[in-house]
Design a protein around this motif. Sequence first.
Motif, PDB file in Angstrom:
ATOM      1  N   GLU A  13      23.665 -13.251  -1.032  1.00  0.00           N
ATOM      2  CA  GLU A  13      24.578 -14.270  -0.483  1.00  0.00           C
ATOM      3  C   GLU A  13      25.843 -13.613   0.080  1.00  0.00           C
ATOM      4  N   GLY A  14      26.282 -12.576  -0.623  1.00  0.00           N
ATOM      5  CA  GLY A  14      27.553 -11.959  -0.227  1.00  0.00           C
ATOM      6  C   GLY A  14      27.391 -10.765   0.694  1.00  0.00           C
ATOM      7  N   PHE A  15      26.161 -10.490   1.121  1.00  0.00           N
ATOM      8  CA  PHE A  15      25.926  -9.271   1.906  1.00  0.00           C
ATOM      9  C   PHE A  15      26.612  -9.338   3.277  1.00  0.00           C
ATOM     10  N   GLU A  16      26.685 -10.562   3.802  1.00  0.00           N
ATOM     11  CA  GLU A  16      27.329 -10.714   5.113  1.00  0.00           C
ATOM     12  C   GLU A  16      28.789 -10.263   5.042  1.00  0.00           C
ATOM     13  N   ASP A  17      29.464 -10.624   3.927  1.00  0.00           N
ATOM     14  CA  ASP A  17      30.865 -10.201   3.752  1.00  0.00           C
ATOM     15  C   ASP A  17      30.942  -8.682   3.655  1.00  0.00           C
ATOM     16  N   THR A  18      30.002  -8.098   2.890  1.00  0.00           N
ATOM     17  CA  THR A  18      29.960  -6.630   2.766  1.00  0.00           C
ATOM     18  C   THR A  18      29.809  -5.995   4.149  1.00  0.00           C
ATOM     19  N   TYR A  19      28.899  -6.580   4.940  1.00  0.00           N
ATOM     20  CA  TYR A  19      28.632  -6.051   6.284  1.00  0.00           C
ATOM     21  C   TYR A  19      29.909  -6.061   7.122  1.00  0.00           C
ATOM     22  N   PHE A  20      30.604  -7.184   7.143  1.00  0.00           N
ATOM     23  CA  PHE A  20      31.797  -7.271   7.985  1.00  0.00           C
ATOM     24  C   PHE A  20      32.938  -6.394   7.461  1.00  0.00           C
ATOM     25  N   ARG A  21      33.006  -6.233   6.127  1.00  0.00           N
ATOM     26  CA  ARG A  21      34.017  -5.322   5.559  1.00  0.00           C
ATOM     27  C   ARG A  21      33.761  -3.892   6.045  1.00  0.00           C
ATOM     28  N   CYS A  22      32.448  -3.507   6.044  1.00  0.00           N
ATOM     29  CA  CYS A  22      32.080  -2.149   6.502  1.00  0.00           C
ATOM     30  C   CYS A  22      32.437  -1.958   7.973  1.00  0.00           C
ATOM     31  N   MET A  23      32.277  -3.013   8.766  1.00  0.00           N
ATOM     32  CA  MET A  23      32.576  -2.909  10.198  1.00  0.00           C
ATOM     33  C   MET A  23      34.076  -2.722  10.432  1.00  0.00           C
ATOM     34  N   GLU A  24      34.875  -3.368   9.558  1.00  0.00           N
ATOM     35  CA  GLU A  24      36.331  -3.318   9.752  1.00  0.00           C
ATOM     36  C   GLU A  24      36.942  -2.021   9.232  1.00  0.00           C
ATOM     37  N   ALA A  25      36.233  -1.354   8.311  1.00  0.00           N
ATOM     38  CA  ALA A  25      36.784  -0.125   7.714  1.00  0.00           C
ATOM     39  C   ALA A  25      36.991   0.940   8.787  1.00  0.00           C
ATOM     40  N   PRO A  26      38.080   1.739   8.688  1.00  0.00           N
ATOM     41  CA  PRO A  26      38.354   2.747   9.732  1.00  0.00           C
ATOM     42  C   PRO A  26      37.310   3.869   9.720  1.00  0.00           C
ATOM     43  N   ARG A  43       0.836  -1.217   0.000  1.00  0.00           N
ATOM     44  CA  ARG A  43       0.000   0.000   0.000  1.00  0.00           C
ATOM     45  C   ARG A  43       0.866   1.260   0.000  1.00  0.00           C
ATOM     46  N   ARG A  44       2.104   1.116  -0.427  1.00  0.00           N
ATOM     47  CA  ARG A  44       3.048   2.232  -0.595  1.00  0.00           C
ATOM     48  C   ARG A  44       3.295   3.008   0.713  1.00  0.00           C
ATOM     49  N   ARG A  45       3.282   2.287   1.815  1.00  0.00           N
ATOM     50  CA  ARG A  45       3.703   2.919   3.067  1.00  0.00           C
ATOM     51  C   ARG A  45       5.228   2.852   3.141  1.00  0.00           C
ATOM     52  N   THR A  46       5.843   3.874   3.707  1.00  0.00           N
ATOM     53  CA  THR A  46       7.304   3.926   3.802  1.00  0.00           C
ATOM     54  C   THR A  46       7.732   3.336   5.151  1.00  0.00           C
ATOM     55  N   ILE A  47       8.752   2.496   5.109  1.00  0.00           N
ATOM     56  CA  ILE A  47       9.168   1.787   6.330  1.00  0.00           C
ATOM     57  C   ILE A  47      10.676   1.951   6.527  1.00  0.00           C
ATOM     58  N   VAL A  48      11.056   2.239   7.771  1.00  0.00           N
ATOM     59  CA  VAL A  48      12.477   2.225   8.139  1.00  0.00           C
ATOM     60  C   VAL A  48      12.620   1.248   9.294  1.00  0.00           C
ATOM     61  N   MET A  49      13.437   0.207   9.086  1.00  0.00           N
ATOM     62  CA  MET A  49      13.618  -0.816  10.124  1.00  0.00           C
ATOM     63  C   MET A  49      15.096  -0.913  10.468  1.00  0.00           C
ATOM     64  N   VAL A  50      15.418  -0.964  11.752  1.00  0.00           N
ATOM     65  CA  VAL A  50      16.809  -1.229  12.139  1.00  0.00           C
ATOM     66  C   VAL A  50      16.863  -2.592  12.807  1.00  0.00           C
ATOM     67  N   THR A  51      17.877  -3.345  12.488  1.00  0.00           N
ATOM     68  CA  THR A  51      17.976  -4.707  13.030  1.00  0.00           C
ATOM     69  C   THR A  51      19.410  -5.218  12.963  1.00  0.00           C
ATOM     70  N   HIS A  52      19.690  -6.229  13.789  1.00  0.00           N
ATOM     71  CA  HIS A  52      20.964  -6.952  13.685  1.00  0.00           C
ATOM     72  C   HIS A  52      20.803  -8.142  12.737  1.00  0.00           C
ATOM     73  N   ASN A  53      19.550  -8.489  12.474  1.00  0.00           N
ATOM     74  CA  ASN A  53      19.261  -9.742  11.778  1.00  0.00           C
ATOM     75  C   ASN A  53      19.331  -9.546  10.259  1.00  0.00           C
ATOM     76  N   LEU A  54      20.455  -9.924   9.662  1.00  0.00           N
ATOM     77  CA  LEU A  54      20.681  -9.675   8.232  1.00  0.00           C
ATOM     78  C   LEU A  54      19.629 -10.389   7.380  1.00  0.00           C
ATOM     79  N   ARG A  55      19.323 -11.657   7.713  1.00  0.00           N
ATOM     80  CA  ARG A  55      18.400 -12.451   6.881  1.00  0.00           C
ATOM     81  C   ARG A  55      17.014 -11.805   6.828  1.00  0.00           C
ATOM     82  N   ARG A  56      16.480 -11.442   8.011  1.00  0.00           N
ATOM     83  CA  ARG A  56      15.144 -10.825   8.076  1.00  0.00           C
ATOM     84  C   ARG A  56      15.115  -9.509   7.290  1.00  0.00           C
ATOM     85  N   GLY A  57      16.179  -8.747   7.440  1.00  0.00           N
ATOM     86  CA  GLY A  57      16.215  -7.448   6.777  1.00  0.00           C
ATOM     87  C   GLY A  57      16.244  -7.587   5.267  1.00  0.00           C
ATOM     88  N   ILE A  58      17.102  -8.464   4.788  1.00  0.00           N
ATOM     89  CA  ILE A  58      17.280  -8.615   3.339  1.00  0.00           C
ATOM     90  C   ILE A  58      16.001  -9.135   2.677  1.00  0.00           C
TER      91      ILE A  58
END
Lengths: 241, 223
Positions: A228-241, A187-202
Motif C-alpha cells: 500500500e505504501g510502496f507508491e510513497d516509497t517510490y516518490f520519496r526515492c525520486m525526490e532524493a538527491p 519452474r524456478r526461472r529467473t525473471i527481471v522485469m522493468v516497468t512504470h506500472n507499480l501495481r503490475r510489478g508488485i
Amino acid sequence: MAAGAGEPFLTVEGLRKTYGGTEALRGVSFTLDEGEFLCLFGPNGAGKSTLLKILATLLRPTLGTVRIRGFDLEDDPEAFRARLGLVSHQSFLYDDLTARENLEFYAGLYGVTDPAGRAEELLRQVDLYDRRDSPVGAFSRGMQQRLTIARALVNDPDLLLLDEPYTGLDEHAASLLRDRLGALHDRRRTIVMVTHNLRRGIESATRLGILSRGRLVFLSHRDEVDAEGFEDTYFRCMEAP
Amino acid sequence: MSRAWFLYRKDLRIELRKKESGASMTFFGALVLVILNVAQGPGRRLTPETAAGVLWVAVIFSAVLGLGRVFARERENGCISALLVSPASPGTVFAAKACVNLTLMILSQAVLVPVFFVLFGTGLTGGPLALVPSLLLVDAGFSAAGTLLSAVSAGTRRNEVLLPILLFPLILPLVALAVKATGSALAGRALAERLPLLEPLAAFGLIYAAAGYLLFPFVVREG
C-alpha cells in the motif's frame, strides 16, 4: 549455463554505462538467486532499458561485470544467449511471416529439437493458435505483444528479461502474461522485469527495486515491502538527491 | 539444421512472398540493357570487351537494389536485436545474409544473361555458359562486400544513397577484373586461357568474405 557452487544465479557488480558525456548507469550492483523475480521501477531515463540491454548482451558496460552462476558473461556469451529470453520495446517479429513461421524460425535459431511442435504449443499458450497462419503485419498491437512473449519463451529460457511487457495488452492478454510469468516462476526461472506500472510489478515480483538517475536507490524483498505504501516509497526515492 | 540455414530459409521465404528484391533487381537490370541497346543503335556490333562492360553495368546496378533491402528488413521491428541476443554468432548471420544476396543475384542473372544475349549477342563467339565461372566468382565477392556494407548503411537514414557510395569504390577492382574475364569469355577463349583472370576474382571473393565475416560483429553491435 553450468552451475557454479554457492554463487548467486545473477551477479551484477558496479555496472556503469556512459554514452558520450552522459552516465546512463552509475554503479549498479545486485544479486539474484535462481527462481527470483526482480521488478525494477523508475522514471524515463533512469537507466532501466540500458541495464536490460547490458544483461541481454546487446550493450557492453563501460565498467563493471555481469556474472551468471559465477561465470563472466564475456567468457561465453553464445552459451548464455541460448538460455536467455528477451521482451523489448520492439516486437522482434517479421511482419511478412505468419505467427507460426515466426515462432518456427526463432525455435530453429535456438536449436529447439521440434520447432513446429514448440511453435504450436506456444501459440496455444498465448491464445493465438486460431490465427497461426495470419501474417503478423495484420495483427493488432495486443496480439503482436502476445506473440512477442511467445517468441521470448521459445527456448524455455533460464533468464527472462522483460522491458515494459504490459504495454499495449488488454486485460485478457495481461492475465495471460501474468499466468505465463507465474508458470515460469513456479519452474524456478529467473525473471527481471522493468516497468512504470507499480501495481503490475508488485503483484508478480519477489524482489522490488527502484532505479533513479542511473543508480539503484532501493532494493528489497517483496515480503518486506508494504504494498500500500510502496507508491510513497517510490516518490520519496525520486525526490532524493 | 544449422542456424544459418534457418536464417537463409526465412529470408528467401519472405522474398518469395513479397517479391521485392529479386523482381526489382531483374526488372531494373533488363531496363538498363534495353536502354543501352537503344543507345547503341540498330545494326551495330559491340566488341567482346565493350559487351562485357554493358553486361556488368546492368548486373552491378541492379544488384545494389537487392542488397539494401535484405538487411533493411532486419531493422524493422528491431529484428536485428533478436538475432544478436540469439545463440547464432554474428558470423553466422553474415554468412546467411551473404548467401541470400548471392542467391538473388544468381536468380536475377538467370534472366539478365539471356536478355543480354538477345540484345547484344550478334557477333559474340562465347555463349552464356562460358560466362558462368566469372559471374559466380564476382557474385560471391560482390555479395560478401555488399552484405557488410548494407549492414553499415541500414543503420542510417539515407541507406539507399549511402550503400552505392560505399560499395562501388570497394568493388572497383573486382568489376575491372570481371569485365576482362567476361570479355575474354565472350571472345570465345577457352577456360584454361581465362584462368589467370579467374584466379584473382576468386582471391578477391575470399578477401571480401573473410573481411565481412570478421568485421560484421563490429558493424551490427552497439557500443
